[in-house]
Design an enzyme around this catalytic site. Structure first.
Site, PDB file in Angstrom:
ATOM      1  N   PHE A 202       0.822  -1.225   0.000  1.00  0.00           N
ATOM      2  CA  PHE A 202       0.000   0.000   0.000  1.00  0.00           C
ATOM      3  C   PHE A 202       0.849   1.266   0.000  1.00  0.00           C
ATOM      4  O   PHE A 202       0.463   2.293   0.554  1.00  0.00           O
ATOM      5  CB  PHE A 202      -0.991   0.000   1.177  1.00  0.00           C
ATOM      6  CG  PHE A 202      -1.876  -1.217   1.190  1.00  0.00           C
ATOM      7  CD1 PHE A 202      -2.857  -1.379   0.207  1.00  0.00           C
ATOM      8  CD2 PHE A 202      -1.705  -2.213   2.137  1.00  0.00           C
ATOM      9  CE1 PHE A 202      -3.648  -2.522   0.182  1.00  0.00           C
ATOM     10  CE2 PHE A 202      -2.494  -3.352   2.111  1.00  0.00           C
ATOM     11  CZ  PHE A 202      -3.479  -3.513   1.135  1.00  0.00           C
ATOM     12  N   ARG A 203       2.032   1.155  -0.611  1.00  0.00           N
ATOM     13  CA  ARG A 203       2.939   2.311  -0.746  1.00  0.00           C
ATOM     14  C   ARG A 203       3.406   2.868   0.598  1.00  0.00           C
ATOM     15  O   ARG A 203       3.807   4.035   0.682  1.00  0.00           O
ATOM     16  CB  ARG A 203       2.280   3.446  -1.553  1.00  0.00           C
ATOM     17  CG  ARG A 203       1.682   3.017  -2.889  1.00  0.00           C
ATOM     18  CD  ARG A 203       2.751   2.736  -3.923  1.00  0.00           C
ATOM     19  NE  ARG A 203       2.170   2.603  -5.256  1.00  0.00           N
ATOM     20  CZ  ARG A 203       2.371   1.541  -6.051  1.00  0.00           C
ATOM     21  NH1 ARG A 203       3.094   0.509  -5.641  1.00  0.00           N
ATOM     22  NH2 ARG A 203       1.850   1.511  -7.259  1.00  0.00           N
ATOM     23  N   LEU A 204       3.320   2.040   1.657  1.00  0.00           N
ATOM     24  CA  LEU A 204       3.811   2.497   2.975  1.00  0.00           C
ATOM     25  C   LEU A 204       5.263   2.047   3.112  1.00  0.00           C
ATOM     26  O   LEU A 204       5.612   1.218   3.954  1.00  0.00           O
ATOM     27  CB  LEU A 204       2.918   1.930   4.087  1.00  0.00           C
ATOM     28  CG  LEU A 204       1.450   2.363   3.978  1.00  0.00           C
ATOM     29  CD1 LEU A 204       0.625   1.738   5.096  1.00  0.00           C
ATOM     30  CD2 LEU A 204       1.334   3.889   4.036  1.00  0.00           C
TER      31      LEU A 204
END
Ligand SMILES: Cc1cc2nc3c(=O)[nH]c(=O)nc-3n(C[C@H](O)[C@H](O)[C@H](O)COP(=O)(O)O)c2cc1C
Length: 224
Positions: A202-204
């Protein structure tokens, strides 16, 4: 014109399916305890060497010309140690002239198979003659002849001109060792900062930046 094929952002289902594998590959929190970057870089490079289809030592070398205009191209990393990151090229190429005018550079590694990136920024110096000679001597004879033949980054009319130049240089060195051309050399980027980035769902993503502080390093975790 066909519509461009741009991969979509991964769906929740895709992230959920790949979550365990992503965590196993890029979830080790101990990297944030490291006190210097070179050891971690060497480990990531070795992992990349075992996973990438080719050229795990390829890096984008960014330079700036005399007018402040940025330029970038890929070169191969040929050495790395506490002194810095070394690559080789032609002093009369665009990059060579840019490094003469402004001896600073940024390096970017992207290892797709590992979903990792490393960014390096620093001052640049030519390597010693002895170091350049030693690396040049390790290259295939045809590559050494090619270094004499190529007017790197200059306009070339046809492939035949290139092949003619190679044939001429090959004949000139027939039966002899091929020495290093003066214009062919290496440069070492002395890292001022080194940033490690790795993909998380999730692009974290994780980011860890080391900054040189005299003989030591300070480190910061960064928001993705
Ligand atoms: C995978 C890859 C590796 C490369 N390695 C080198 C290299 O180590 N040295 C080099 O001079 N050019 C290398 N090149 C070619 C450069 O990208 C570039 O075309 C050339 O050096 C001329 O750049 P310049 O005109 O900006 O000086 C490589 C290209 C690729 C795609």
């Amino acid at each position: 014109m066909n519509a461009p094929v741009i991969p979509p952002s991964p769906s929740r289902e895709e992230y959920a399916r790949d979550y365990a594998a992503a965590l196993a590959a890029n979830g080790d929190e101990t990297i944030f305890d490291r006190v210097e970057p070179i050891g971690l870089f060497v480990e990531w490079l070795a992992e990349a060497g075992a996973h990438e289809v080719n050229d795990s030592n390829a890096m984008t070398l960014s330079t700036v010309d005399a007018d402040g205009m940025p330029d970038a191209r890929i070169v191969l990393l040929k050495d790395v140690d506490g002194r810095g990151f070394t690559f080789y090229s032609n002093r009369e190429s665009a990059k060579g002239l840019e490094l003469d005018a402004r001896p600073v550079a940024a390096l970017t590694f992207h290892w797709k198979s590992l979903r990792r990136q490393v960014r390096v920024r620093g001052q640049v110096q030519p390597v010693s003659k002895e170091e350049a000679d030693a690396y040049f001597a390790s290259r295939a004879r045809e590559s050494r002849v090619g270094a004499w033949a190529s007017d790197q980054s200059r306009p070339l009319d046809t492939r035949a001109t290139l092949e003619g130049a190679v044939a001429r240089e090959s004949a000139r060195f027939e039966g002899d060792e091929v020495p290093r051309p003066e214009r062919w050399t290496g440069w070492r980027v002395t890292p001022q900062s080194v940033e490690f980035w790795r993909d998380r769902p999730f692009r974290l993503h994780d980011r860890l930046r080391f900054m040189r502080d005299g003989d030591a390093w300070t480190r910061q975790r960064l928001w993705p």
